[in-house]
Design a protein around this motif. Structure first.
Motif: not given
Ligand code: DC
Length: 240
Positions: A96-101, A163-167, A170-176
């Motif tokens: 539940v921590r990611g952006e999709t959730a 938010r980018y740094k935070q995710l 936490k190991g999420f694959d994110v794009n700024l």
């Protein structure tokens, strides 16, 4: 008959959009004061997860009420793993921590029936010696009698970078770039909805955190709390 007037449990509300540092500031202020923390965003994420798992969409308020009755949502405070989010006895913290959730949570959060269910649960978190409530409508709707209401803001660029740094951490694959547009879309959805939109309470203190370190924000909030409620900001650990 003698009447004893009992003071209400003090509440500090910390509202604002994603990436303003609310969660980190709430945790630091709670550690300093010894107060409890309510992460209402995590409640919306957990509820959305439970409804989605049962195939109940945001357009079905009657079925959502039944989700409210049947789903168990708990927050476990652990010594080494922080706060864990438990839905129907499963640890769903990472899910539940990611952006999709977050996007899903934002859609369910627009439904008045969902807000009514969670309002009761949020108010039940008000316990001695005090509560730091983090969210979007904590000051304007959930705790209108809060001792202090703070609304945090920051520029969209700064919020996306945080938010980018935070995710990432936490190991999420994110794009700024896509994160920036997703946050803007979610803010828009949270701000234009009819039920408890993201707006500061009329009596909220505004703090723009764009150019401030978290520590500076925490000190400002603690100073405001001390002004509003003398003696309240020294119940827990001291800032070093
Ligand atoms: O704070 P957060 O990113 O974990 O919140 C997730 C979503 O939940 C957010 O997009 C809007 C919703 N929310 C809300 O509507 N009211 C709250 N008090 C907290 C969160």
């Amino acid at each position: 008959m003698n009447r004893i007037r009992v003071a209400p449990v003090p509440v500090l509300t910390l509202d604002g959009p994603s990436g303003t540092g609310k969660g980190t500031v709430a945790a630091a202020v709670a550690e300093h004061t010894g107060w409890h923390v309510l992460d209402s965003g995590a409640m919306y994420r957990a509820f959305a997860f439970a409804a989605n798992k049962r195939d109940v969409g945001p357009d079905n308020p009657v079925a959502l009420e039944s989700v409210g009755r049947s789903a168990t949502i708990e927050f476990w405070v652990t010594a080494c793993d922080g706060i864990r989010i438990i839905v129907d006895d499963d640890d769903v913290t990472e899910q539940v921590r990611g952006e999709t959730a977050a996007r899903l949570a934002s859609r369910y959060a627009a439904v008045p029936a969902v807000r009514a269910i969670l309002l009761t649960r949020q108010r039940a978190a008000r316990r001695w010696p005090g509560l730091v409530a983090d969210g979007r409508d904590m000051g304007a709707v959930v705790f209108p009698d809060a001792a202090l209401k703070v609304f945090l803001t920051a520029s969209p660029r700064v919020r996306a970078a945080r938010r980018y740094k935070q995710l990432k951490n936490k190991g999420f694959d994110v794009n700024l770039a896509s994160l920036e547009s997703e946050i803007a879309e979610r803010d828009e959805q949270d701000s234009v909805r009819e039920a408890s939109p993201l707006v500061p309470a009329v009596d909220a203190e505004m703090i723009d955190t764009s150019d401030l370190a978290i520590r500076e924000v925490v000190i400002r909030v603690l100073n405001l709390l001390e002004e509003a409620l003398p003696g309240s900001s020294s119940g827990g650990q001291h800032l070093t």
